[in-house]
Design a protein around this motif. Sequence first.
Motif, mmCIF file in Angstrom:
data_model
loop_
_atom_site.group_PDB
_atom_site.id
_atom_site.type_symbol
_atom_site.label_atom_id
_atom_site.label_comp_id
_atom_site.label_asym_id
_atom_site.label_seq_id
_atom_site.Cartn_x
_atom_site.Cartn_y
_atom_site.Cartn_z
ATOM 1 N N SER A 64 -8.282 -1.644 6.180
ATOM 2 C CA SER A 64 -9.605 -1.439 5.586
ATOM 3 C C SER A 64 -9.731 -0.048 4.994
ATOM 4 C CB SER A 64 -10.681 -1.673 6.651
ATOM 5 O OG SER A 64 -11.968 -1.566 6.106
ATOM 6 N N VAL B 48 -2.877 -1.078 -4.122
ATOM 7 C CA VAL B 48 -4.132 -1.814 -4.024
ATOM 8 C C VAL B 48 -3.839 -3.203 -3.496
ATOM 9 C CG1 VAL B 48 -5.289 -0.552 -5.861
ATOM 10 C CG2 VAL B 48 -3.980 -2.603 -6.429
ATOM 11 N N PHE B 49 -4.848 -3.790 -2.869
ATOM 12 C CA PHE B 49 -4.719 -5.161 -2.403
ATOM 13 C C PHE B 49 -4.596 -6.077 -3.613
ATOM 14 C CE2 PHE B 49 -6.688 -9.040 -0.419
ATOM 15 C CZ PHE B 49 -5.656 -9.266 0.482
ATOM 16 N N SER C 23 -7.827 0.066 1.760
ATOM 17 C CA SER C 23 -8.573 -0.662 0.729
ATOM 18 C C SER C 23 -9.764 0.136 0.233
ATOM 19 C CB SER C 23 -9.038 -2.015 1.283
ATOM 20 O OG SER C 23 -7.949 -2.800 1.705
ATOM 21 N N TYR D 271 0.806 -1.218 0.000
ATOM 22 C CA TYR D 271 0.000 0.000 0.000
ATOM 23 C C TYR D 271 0.845 1.276 0.000
ATOM 24 C CZ TYR D 271 -4.289 -2.621 0.621
ATOM 25 O OH TYR D 271 -5.355 -3.462 0.428
ATOM 26 N N ASN E 269 -7.771 -7.253 -5.287
ATOM 27 C CA ASN E 269 -8.610 -6.241 -5.919
ATOM 28 C C ASN E 269 -8.213 -5.953 -7.358
ATOM 29 O OD1 ASN E 269 -10.180 -5.952 -3.718
ATOM 30 N ND2 ASN E 269 -9.344 -3.995 -3.049
#
Length: 459
Positions: A277, A298-299, A280, A220, A302
Amino acid sequence: MCTPCCLSQLACCCGSAACSCCCSCCPKIKQSTGTRIMYALYFLLVTIICAIMMSPTVEQEMRNNIPFYSDLCEKLNAGENCKTLVGYSAVYKVCFGMACFFFFFFIFTLRVNNSTGCRAAIHNGFWLLKFIGLVACCAAGFFLPEEETFLEVWRYVGAVGGFIFLLIQLMLLVEFAHRWNTNWSSGVKYNRLWYAALALVTLVLFSVAVGAVAFMGLFYTHPEACLLNKIFLGINASLCLIVSLLAISPFIQKLQPTSGLLQPAVISVYVMYLTFSAFSSKPKEMVEKDGVNMTVCVFPFNSGTESDKKIVTIVGTIILFGCVLYSCLTSTTRRSSAALRVCRNSEPETERARCCFCFGDDTDDYDEEKTGSGQNVVYDEREGTIYSYAYFHFVFFLGSLYVMMTVTNWFHYDDHKIEKLLEGSWSVFWIKMASCWVCLILYMWTLIAPMVCPKRFEA
């Protein structure tokens, strides 16, 4: 064999009898527990309906598989292809009905201190009639006049109620951390294995928190983008370290001997979860590399296939509504209410160390009622209520508003779908990031409260 059980279930649905299962092999259940579970099931049912209303996938499946779907929608006056029964406005109306249902019972059960009165009997029974009343409240929301004005006003009412519920949820987490440490610490003097269990769980939780920091630092952050992620990850990790050192500092240990590393470990894991969270939920950032725009920070799931996104959404939804139900059910106990006022709950000497310390109390000497061939009910409120009925319904009222705002993506409801529950939104990002800081501030306050308010702490 089935006749007594069926009669008991009819008494549960249409009378003041406590609710129980037909199966006699089920363990005995307390009246107070059974009542809260039934209200939670009502809450969960309406929540699922709201999620369905926000899903265009479900709408398309219904249109394809229900015969004469368009004709049925016209007969119900639900608009073309039942457009009035889907989308954020439909969720607002249904949640308005559920909120009114719980707010009515909040007013109705004010100052109820025992379970022998008429109002207590209605609270603990008549489940079929209350279900019909809940359905009527939710349906009535679709017939409100001045729809645009209602939606605009109700949106801000929902935001205020959702913030208050979120605050209660964070306070409960702090109470849970303190209670866990107090309960397990009470067993150390009798069995040294409890000390080993405390050390092991603390080590695991801190390892998870540190691993989360490393994971978010890897996925991230980016050298050329995601400045907010870098700043907030550093701030939150530093604050977790500060509260951990504060919890074991000599002056805190002198005032609170039970303060240890388990509580900051629990808080750190939850703060890291909220940070993850929030990252995200932030809108995706793009950087140009070799003339090609790339999505960064981004995760991994995703940016993968649609099946990966569905898995992430389902898991996130389960965690979300699990937290909501836990908050609604546990915030109304006497122990939690005392803890939320920041005073000493109970001394380790009065605690009995248990692995499942969250469920039930030690005092189980109550009268039982045999319900035919079915489950036995323990009437644990003969002498007084175990929890505040009015406060219980008020928390569910706030929970209804929180679910309404969460399902509709808070203030970014336009074209929102339940399948995009975890996708980017600045409002959700700031709400979750602020929740991290509020959680840490609440925990720090419980540590320094004895110094600021010594008389209140000793009360």
